[in-house]
Scaffold this motif. Structure first.
Motif, PDB file in Angstrom:
ATOM      1  N   CYS A 183      -6.904   0.603   4.021  1.00 27.03           N
ATOM      2  CA  CYS A 183      -5.806   0.131   3.182  1.00 27.03           C
ATOM      3  C   CYS A 183      -6.180  -1.109   2.381  1.00 27.03           C
ATOM      4  O   CYS A 183      -6.726  -2.068   2.916  1.00 27.03           O
ATOM      5  CB  CYS A 183      -4.603  -0.159   4.090  1.00 27.03           C
ATOM      6  SG  CYS A 183      -3.215  -0.918   3.244  1.00 27.03           S
ATOM      7  N   ARG A 184      -5.857  -1.068   1.089  1.00 24.38           N
ATOM      8  CA  ARG A 184      -6.070  -2.200   0.174  1.00 24.38           C
ATOM      9  C   ARG A 184      -7.536  -2.664   0.182  1.00 24.38           C
ATOM     10  O   ARG A 184      -7.860  -3.826   0.285  1.00 24.38           O
ATOM     11  CB  ARG A 184      -5.146  -3.353   0.565  1.00 24.38           C
ATOM     12  CG  ARG A 184      -4.962  -4.451  -0.477  1.00 24.38           C
ATOM     13  CD  ARG A 184      -4.019  -4.085  -1.589  1.00 24.38           C
ATOM     14  NE  ARG A 184      -3.702  -5.242  -2.417  1.00 24.38           N
ATOM     15  CZ  ARG A 184      -2.729  -5.296  -3.318  1.00 24.38           C
ATOM     16  NH1 ARG A 184      -1.970  -4.246  -3.531  1.00 24.38           N
ATOM     17  NH2 ARG A 184      -2.516  -6.391  -4.028  1.00 24.38           N
ATOM     18  N   GLN A 189      -9.838  -1.778  -4.929  1.00 17.72           N
ATOM     19  CA  GLN A 189      -8.951  -2.423  -5.902  1.00 17.72           C
ATOM     20  C   GLN A 189      -9.688  -2.699  -7.214  1.00 17.72           C
ATOM     21  O   GLN A 189      -9.144  -2.495  -8.304  1.00 17.72           O
ATOM     22  CB  GLN A 189      -8.427  -3.735  -5.323  1.00 17.72           C
ATOM     23  CG  GLN A 189      -7.481  -3.586  -4.143  1.00 17.72           C
ATOM     24  CD  GLN A 189      -6.128  -3.064  -4.573  1.00 17.72           C
ATOM     25  OE1 GLN A 189      -5.430  -3.685  -5.361  1.00 17.72           O
ATOM     26  NE2 GLN A 189      -5.776  -1.896  -4.063  1.00 17.72           N
ATOM     27  N   GLN A 204       1.743   1.492  -5.521  1.00 17.06           N
ATOM     28  CA  GLN A 204       1.520   1.727  -4.094  1.00 17.06           C
ATOM     29  C   GLN A 204       2.459   0.825  -3.300  1.00 17.06           C
ATOM     30  O   GLN A 204       2.721  -0.318  -3.699  1.00 17.06           O
ATOM     31  CB  GLN A 204       0.064   1.435  -3.715  1.00 17.06           C
ATOM     32  CG  GLN A 204      -0.300   1.817  -2.283  1.00 17.06           C
ATOM     33  CD  GLN A 204      -0.049   3.276  -1.970  1.00 17.06           C
ATOM     34  OE1 GLN A 204       1.033   3.637  -1.489  1.00 17.06           O
ATOM     35  NE2 GLN A 204      -1.036   4.128  -2.257  1.00 17.06           N
ATOM     36  N   TYR A 206       3.568  -0.421   0.851  1.00 19.28           N
ATOM     37  CA  TYR A 206       2.844  -0.638   2.097  1.00 19.28           C
ATOM     38  C   TYR A 206       3.784  -0.951   3.256  1.00 19.28           C
ATOM     39  O   TYR A 206       4.948  -1.312   3.071  1.00 19.28           O
ATOM     40  CB  TYR A 206       1.865  -1.815   1.948  1.00 19.28           C
ATOM     41  CG  TYR A 206       0.853  -1.655   0.849  1.00 19.28           C
ATOM     42  CD1 TYR A 206      -0.407  -1.120   1.112  1.00 19.28           C
ATOM     43  CD2 TYR A 206       1.143  -2.041  -0.470  1.00 19.28           C
ATOM     44  CE1 TYR A 206      -1.353  -0.976   0.097  1.00 19.28           C
ATOM     45  CE2 TYR A 206       0.205  -1.896  -1.481  1.00 19.28           C
ATOM     46  CZ  TYR A 206      -1.050  -1.363  -1.187  1.00 19.28           C
ATOM     47  OH  TYR A 206      -1.970  -1.221  -2.195  1.00 19.28           O
ATOM     48  N   THR A 300      -0.959   2.054   3.900  1.00 15.91           N
ATOM     49  CA  THR A 300      -0.413   2.556   2.642  1.00 15.91           C
ATOM     50  C   THR A 300       0.678   3.570   2.958  1.00 15.91           C
ATOM     51  O   THR A 300       0.508   4.420   3.820  1.00 15.91           O
ATOM     52  CB  THR A 300      -1.497   3.222   1.784  1.00 15.91           C
ATOM     53  OG1 THR A 300      -2.152   4.220   2.562  1.00 15.91           O
ATOM     54  CG2 THR A 300      -2.514   2.219   1.301  1.00 15.91           C
ATOM     55  N   SER A 306       2.002   7.891  -5.208  1.00 11.02           N
ATOM     56  CA  SER A 306       1.259   6.644  -5.398  1.00 11.02           C
ATOM     57  C   SER A 306      -0.247   6.825  -5.330  1.00 11.02           C
ATOM     58  O   SER A 306      -0.983   5.842  -5.398  1.00 11.02           O
ATOM     59  CB  SER A 306       1.689   5.618  -4.344  1.00 11.02           C
ATOM     60  OG  SER A 306       3.053   5.274  -4.492  1.00 11.02           O
ATOM     61  N   ASP A 320      -7.607   5.916   3.525  1.00 12.60           N
ATOM     62  CA  ASP A 320      -6.548   4.973   3.159  1.00 12.60           C
ATOM     63  C   ASP A 320      -6.945   4.084   1.994  1.00 12.60           C
ATOM     64  O   ASP A 320      -6.100   3.364   1.454  1.00 12.60           O
ATOM     65  CB  ASP A 320      -6.161   4.121   4.375  1.00 12.60           C
ATOM     66  CG  ASP A 320      -4.646   4.043   4.563  1.00 12.60           C
ATOM     67  OD1 ASP A 320      -3.931   4.831   3.924  1.00 12.60           O
ATOM     68  OD2 ASP A 320      -4.184   3.185   5.337  1.00 12.60           O
ATOM     69  N   GLY A 323      -5.036   6.142  -0.179  1.00 12.52           N
ATOM     70  CA  GLY A 323      -3.623   6.187   0.207  1.00 12.52           C
ATOM     71  C   GLY A 323      -3.227   7.464   0.914  1.00 12.52           C
ATOM     72  O   GLY A 323      -2.059   7.852   0.889  1.00 12.52           O
ATOM     73  N   ILE A 518      -1.095  -8.272  -0.471  1.00  7.97           N
ATOM     74  CA  ILE A 518      -0.063  -7.339  -0.912  1.00  7.97           C
ATOM     75  C   ILE A 518       1.250  -8.042  -1.244  1.00  7.97           C
ATOM     76  O   ILE A 518       1.856  -7.794  -2.287  1.00  7.97           O
ATOM     77  CB  ILE A 518       0.193  -6.283   0.186  1.00  7.97           C
ATOM     78  CG1 ILE A 518      -1.057  -5.430   0.416  1.00  7.97           C
ATOM     79  CG2 ILE A 518       1.398  -5.409  -0.150  1.00  7.97           C
ATOM     80  CD1 ILE A 518      -1.016  -4.618   1.700  1.00  7.97           C
TER      81      ILE A 518
END
Length: 541
Positions: A183-184, A189, A204, A206, A300, A306, A320, A323, A518
């Protein structure tokens, strides 16, 4: 160093991709790097696993000793009020909340097992090496395409100077690079921005998942029990809920998820988690037991709407990092494994055809024809409905899932990113949290000591600010510094001295959950990759 495929991230998606590539051709040169000190060190999940994907990866997974040892024996779903609980009859539960045929697992153990399977197939795995920079072709047939990654330098001090322990990062070049950071992801990114991968996708959204591992008294342990709750302690307009999963060896995973689209700047996800455990329906399991581990990780939750574009010249996003999580089922590991397999199959076809550096368009095409797409399509309206509040959301999710089977003739959308949703402090109600009792509930720093978190004290801070004045002049002034409360590890503090208030960043506490990156309302906090091997060292989370 040159490879056919470099995989960044040693979670289920990255490991499944590496394994599938070597299954398809032992001749493929595959390298996987992982920023944790070992495979599994940064893995945190509930978790209840749907074995569908792992059975596709290894049809004989049971004979190979995969650590899926506790089949789900019972589902319970409770709606909580402060002192009472209402059990939903199982016949009223949508299929997404039913877990017959699934297994209660430690995802960290599963990742370690996948790592051993990958190494046996010839995958080169390098734990303790963080992907710090995306490399691009500057010329040749594919200018601008991803060329690989560079790992971070080791032994750089806080001032940015080389110490006696300095070791330069290594460039890893590949025909295709898979980004599976979770995630992230930091590099994910950057790739989304460079290649405009989010064009046409919803923002997105979270959740923050917090988890403790407990040793229970044997009389209170029910192997395979899966207990979920909604309602108290959260207000009805705040998305979230809990899980309590009974593993083997008298252990249970106790956790709480708070949607990061919440609006009250005084809400503390960590304190809500501690408060939840004091409910009589939950406390009764924990009394007489012992908390043995703690951790937190963002997830996510945006779903199909998303998802970014999955591919770009020279690489792709999997797991992830893209997502792939089914929020309605509270599951993502089987989605991650399947996405990694689909990407690997596309890369194998490309490598066999002598290609490199192009976009693996066969991967998203295969995804759209897969059971994974169908599953996420059926779940697509869950999070948007639940964002409308517990009562409305529960009713409409029931209609969506039980009447339409997830195939209602409409698709709801996410209107706002999570950092856009906070109210000003003047419009919000403060929340008084009780002092932890040290038996069932714990303060943040005490719990942090059960995460194994460690960073070199003299390394450059990996939590950076675009503008050092914003935390006081904006966040404190308008929102009463919400970073003090949304961080589950006590990283951010507002200190007052003779010159006035200032933000103290205790980067050594960071569990790499990515919540600050986030939820920061001004997006002034930027999480960057720390020195490899740092962060949490989760045992079996």
């Amino acid at each position: 160093m040159q490879y056919d495929v470099v995989v960044v991230g040693g979670g289920p998606a990255g490991l499944a991709a590496a394994i599938r590539l070597k299954q398809l051709s032992p001749e493929h040169a595959v390298c996987l790097i992982e920023k944790g000190s070992e495979i599994g060190a940064h893995i945190l999940s509930g978790a209840v696993m749907d074995p569908r994907a792992i059975a596709e990866l290894f049809p004989d997974w049971k004979d190979r000793g995969a650590p899926l040892n506790v089949p789900v024996s019972e589902d319970r779903f409770l709606f909580l009020r402060e002192k009472s609980a209402f059990k939903t009859p199982n016949f009223l539960l949508p299929a997404c909340f039913q877990n017959h045929g699934n297994y209660v697992i430690s995802l960290g153990q599963v990742a370690r097992w996948l790592g051993s399977m990958a190494e046996a197939l010839g995958v080169e795995i390098f734990p303790g090496f963080a992907g710090a920079e995306v490399l691009y072709h500057s010329a040749g047939k594919t200018p601008g395409a991803v060329r690989g990654v560079a790992t971070g330098d080791m032994g750089v001090n806080r001032q940015g100077e080389r110490s006696d322990a300095f070791q330069p990062g290594i460039e890893l070049h590949a025909k295709y690079t898979f980004f599976a950071e979770g995630c992230r992801g930091n590099l994910g990114q950057q790739l989304e921005a460079k290649f405009d991968l989010r064009k046409g996708a919803d923002p997105q959204v979270y959740g923050l998942g917090l988890k403790e591992l407990w040793d229970l008294k044997p009389a209170k342990h029910q192997p395979g029990l899966v207990l979920h709750t909604a309602g108290w302690p959260l207000e009805s307009d705040t998305y979230g809920g809990s899980f309590l999963y009974h593993l083997d060896n008298n252990q249970a995973a106790v956790g709480f998820v708070v949607g990061l689209g919440y609006s009250n700047p005084y809400l503390s996800p960590y304190e809500e988690f501690q408060r939840y455990k004091t409910h009589p329906a939950i406390r009764s399991f924990l009394e007489g037991g012992k908390r043995i581990a703690y951790g937190a990780r963002a997830i996510t939750a945006g779903g199909l709407q998303s998802l970014p574009e999955l591919v770009f010249p020279g690489g792709c996003l999997i797991g992830d990092d893209a997502g792939f999580l089914n929020a309605s089922r509270i599951k993502g590991s089987h989605c991650a494994i399947k996405s990694g397999m689909l990407a690997a199959e596309a890369a194998h076809a490309a490598l066999t055809a002598g290609r490199s550096g192009d976009a693996l368009t066969a991967y998203p095409e295969a995804f759209r024809q897969s059971w994974l797409f169908d599953e996420l399509y059926r779940a697509r309206n869950f999070k948007p409905w639940m964002a409308k509040g517990l009562t409305t959301g529960s009713l409409m999710v029931g209609i969506d899932q039980m009447v339409f089977g997830g195939k209602a003739p409409w698709t709801l959308h996410h209107d706002h990113a999570d950092h856009e949703t906070l109210k000003k402090k003047t419009a919000a109600q403060t929340i008084a949290y009780a002092k932890p009792d040290g038996v069932i509930s714990f303060d943040r720093l005490t719990n942090l000591s059960f995460s194994g978190t460690n960073h070199g004290e003299d390394q450059p801070a990996h939590l950076t600010l675009k503008d050092a004045a914003v935390p006081v002049n904006v966040n404190l002034e308008l929102y009463d510094a919400p970073e003090q409360r949304y961080c589950p590890a006590g990283v951010y503090e507002i200190l007052h001295d003779t010159s006035g208030p200032r933000l103290q960043i205790n980067a050594q506490n960071c569990v790499h959950c990515k919540t600050c990156d986030i939820k920061d309302p001004t997006q002034n906090i930027v999480w960057v990759t720390p020195e490899g091997g740092g962060g949490p060292n989760y045992p079996n989370m």
